[in-house]
Design a protein around this motif. Structure first.
Motif, mmCIF file in Angstrom:
data_model
loop_
_atom_site.group_PDB
_atom_site.id
_atom_site.type_symbol
_atom_site.label_atom_id
_atom_site.label_comp_id
_atom_site.label_asym_id
_atom_site.label_seq_id
_atom_site.Cartn_x
_atom_site.Cartn_y
_atom_site.Cartn_z
ATOM 1 N N LEU A 229 0.822 -1.210 0.000
ATOM 2 C CA LEU A 229 0.000 0.000 0.000
ATOM 3 C C LEU A 229 0.859 1.265 0.000
ATOM 4 N N VAL A 230 1.936 1.248 0.800
ATOM 5 C CA VAL A 230 2.833 2.414 0.849
ATOM 6 C C VAL A 230 3.526 2.616 -0.489
ATOM 7 N N LEU A 231 4.029 1.520 -1.065
ATOM 8 C CA LEU A 231 4.678 1.630 -2.376
ATOM 9 C C LEU A 231 3.704 2.114 -3.439
ATOM 10 N N GLY A 232 2.450 1.643 -3.338
ATOM 11 C CA GLY A 232 1.444 2.111 -4.296
ATOM 12 C C GLY A 232 1.153 3.587 -4.141
ATOM 13 N N ALA A 233 1.110 4.075 -2.879
ATOM 14 C CA ALA A 233 0.847 5.493 -2.630
ATOM 15 C C ALA A 233 1.992 6.359 -3.147
ATOM 16 N N ILE A 234 3.246 5.907 -2.930
ATOM 17 C CA ILE A 234 4.399 6.659 -3.420
ATOM 18 C C ILE A 234 4.416 6.699 -4.936
ATOM 19 N N SER A 235 4.119 5.544 -5.538
ATOM 20 C CA SER A 235 4.087 5.493 -7.013
ATOM 21 C C SER A 235 3.004 6.406 -7.564
ATOM 22 N N ALA A 236 1.829 6.417 -6.904
ATOM 23 C CA ALA A 236 0.733 7.281 -7.356
ATOM 24 C C ALA A 236 1.111 8.755 -7.213
ATOM 25 N N ALA A 237 1.864 9.083 -6.127
ATOM 26 C CA ALA A 237 2.259 10.475 -5.922
ATOM 27 C C ALA A 237 3.202 10.938 -7.033
ATOM 28 N N PHE A 238 4.141 10.091 -7.427
ATOM 29 C CA PHE A 238 5.062 10.439 -8.518
ATOM 30 C C PHE A 238 4.310 10.577 -9.836
#
Length: 242
Positions: A229-238
């Motif tokens: 979930l954290v990796l997905g949130a970071i990827s979405a932010a980029f």
């Protein structure tokens, strides 16, 4: 049922792994009630000790905003920040967004001084819940391995494992931490299961460990989900910044 001093002494006997105390709890008609009072009392003491220690830390440490600003400034002064800013002009905005999200997440989980006040209530509740769930899981396992104790006798004995949390009273000193309470609690739980059900050592060991093993498996699964979930949130932010 016993005075407060007697209940504390009972917790100390559990902390010191005195087999006689566990047997007395097993055979006493007041064992379950005394166990309940012991768990609640230790939870309250630990909660208050943690609050006092946290208040001491709160008045002596820098504010969260000051620490966050220092980290932010330090990261921006690093060479890689300048290199990425030259490569991608929009990188500073992306960095600010990610840093803000991470900072807010840390502050959310930290909870501040309000969490410490809440700990006076939540600590006894969590200890009671852990006591009940451990007994609920270990009791049928112990019975399957040949144990003879009733469920109330199992709970009366396993309550003494809460005595390990008396070591956490060291938190009353600001910034003080204590290690080993979980391991000592497991050892005390092992003694409790062994004495309550009069099991052989290895059978008592497996009856004790089945609950923690299940918790570890669930924790690993939850941690993996959290990482994704954290990796997905970071990827979405980029991607959102692009």
């Amino acid at each position: 049922m016993g005075t407060v001093q007697q209940i504390i002494n009972l917790g100390l006997e559990g902390l010191l792994l005195n087999p006689t105390a566990y047997r007395d709890q097993r055979d006493s008609p007041q064992g379950l009630r005394r166990g309940f009072m012991l768990v609640v009392l230790i939870g309250l003491l630990v909660g208050v000790a943690s609050l006092i220690g946290d208040l001491g830390e709160y008045v002596t440490q820098p504010s969260a905003a000051t620490i966050s600003q220092a980290v932010y400034d330090g990261l921006r002064e690093m060479p890689w920040y300048a290199d990425l800013s030259e490569t991608d002009p929009d990188f500073p905005n992306q960095f600010d967004q990610i840093f803000t999200q991470v900072t807010q997440s840390i502050q959310l989980f930290n909870g501040g001084i309000g969490r410490s006040f809440g700990g006076i209530i939540t600590t006894p509740i969590m200890l009671l819940l852990g006591w009940f769930l451990f007994s609920l899981i270990s009791h049928p396992m112990a019975r399957a391995l040949g144990g003879q104790a009733s469920f109330s006798q199992t709970m009366a004995c396993t309550a003494l494992a809460a005595g390990a949390n008396l070591l956490a009273l060291v938190q009353i000193v600001p910034f003080a931490q204590v290690a080993g309470t979980t391991l000592l609690g497991l050892i005390a739980s092992y003694v409790a299961i062994r004495e309550a059900h009069q099991l052989q050592p290895w059978r008592a060991f497996w009856a004790t460990m089945i609950g923690p093993i299940i918790l570890v498996v669930l924790f690993v699964i939850a941690a993996c989900i959290g990482i994704f979930l954290v990796l997905g949130a970071i990827s979405a932010a980029f991607q959102g910044g692009n």
